[in-house]
Design an enzyme around this catalytic site. Sequence first.
Site, PDB file in Angstrom:
ATOM      1  N   VAL A 170       0.839  -1.198   0.000  1.00  0.00           N
ATOM      2  CA  VAL A 170       0.000   0.000   0.000  1.00  0.00           C
ATOM      3  C   VAL A 170       0.876   1.251   0.000  1.00  0.00           C
ATOM      4  CG1 VAL A 170      -1.735   1.312   1.279  1.00  0.00           C
ATOM      5  CG2 VAL A 170      -1.918  -1.173   1.125  1.00  0.00           C
ATOM      6  N   ASP A 171       1.929   1.254   0.814  1.00  0.00           N
ATOM      7  CA  ASP A 171       2.874   2.374   0.796  1.00  0.00           C
ATOM      8  C   ASP A 171       3.426   2.591  -0.605  1.00  0.00           C
ATOM      9  OD1 ASP A 171       2.685   3.069   3.451  1.00  0.00           O
ATOM     10  OD2 ASP A 171       4.517   2.059   4.071  1.00  0.00           O
ATOM     11  N   LEU A 172       3.868   1.522  -1.223  1.00  0.00           N
ATOM     12  CA  LEU A 172       4.496   1.632  -2.538  1.00  0.00           C
ATOM     13  C   LEU A 172       3.502   2.107  -3.591  1.00  0.00           C
ATOM     14  CD1 LEU A 172       6.593  -1.651  -2.350  1.00  0.00           C
ATOM     15  CD2 LEU A 172       7.457   0.689  -2.146  1.00  0.00           C
TER      16      LEU A 172
END
Length: 396
Positions: A170-172
């Site tokens: 999700v961060d990426l």
Amino acid sequence: MTPQALNGIKVLDLSRVLAAPGCTQILADLGAEVIKIERPGEGDETRQWSPPSFADGTAAYFATVNRNKKSLTVDMAKPEGQALLRQLAAAADIVVENFKVGGLKKYGLDYDSLKQSNPGLIYASLTGFGQTGPDAAKPGYDYIIQGLSGLMSITGPADGLPHKVGVAVVDLFAGLQLTIGIQAALIARAQTGLGQQVDVSLLDSAVAMSANVGMNCLASGSVPPRLGNAHPNIVPYQVFEAAHGQHLILACGNDKQFAAIGRVMEQEWHTEPRFATNPQRVAHRDELVPLMQAVFAHKTRDEWIALFEAAQVPCGPINNIAEALAMPQVQQRGMVVDFAAGGSPVKVLGNPIKLSATPVQYHSAPAALGAHSDEILRSLGYSEEQICQWRADGVV
């Protein structure tokens, strides 16, 4: 030197950890000048997220998203630090930050404050839940968002616990969305002369990542199940076990490929009405999959892969990370970058964007904390005496 797409673009990077720094690394790879602001003495917390580290002490986690940047240490809690950052923002094209909503206002570093002196500024904010909505003030973490968004509910064994994805996906993904938003804002600014705020959240990004599974829910009104290595809309599209406990992926995308699978496996499944079309195979997956698995046990993984590839059926092994990085295709495509020529022991994963005229460049390994502080401050016109005084006072 080969020109790059973002040559001349200046980025003030107030972000830390993974998602937003991943965005600013992409901008730096594409030629932007990125000044990463870090806390004096501490820096980005991922500098301490080790082991493992490289021989010079650079944490592998920090090196993931911090190449091609300059490091300037500034204490934004001090008035002098705030003034310095406002000066840098006034000359920047882009500010990237991932503080809690409203967290920078008390420093005069929020969008409404900075755009007064720089109306062309693109102010990119990445938060857990976005700038608006009932949860906007909450902090966001990839792991928590994977759970909240439903992503974990569809990941893992069908009869086991929900699983997170093996990397902070999700961060990426949110970092990529932020990059896209920034580039769209740059194009808009070229037409209007005005900047804008780019608002990306982890939750929004994760919900968008649900893709066809989220659409299945909207279309059917039913809660999508967890299917392990199977696919909700396509059969057979999953992992099978071959002889000797080896595994392979079979990815059958259409009825023609399924007929080819039958020929390779010496079966006539495609002639049976319950398996003849993909909708029928999805409806009867519990009958088809065991039949296929029984046949897969008769040959090794590599034997099956050779047969399927010859029949042009999509398939492949399941590599570990070391095997993936060692693939000739991965090496030839420049997906492992070694900074040894620049005197650094750091190796990094390459940028997947390949541009024919303005290619990505790797000009510097992740910088030591504050490595460019003096250089940047001198370029702003500050004297050696002033720099020394600020250092003594803990401003930089």
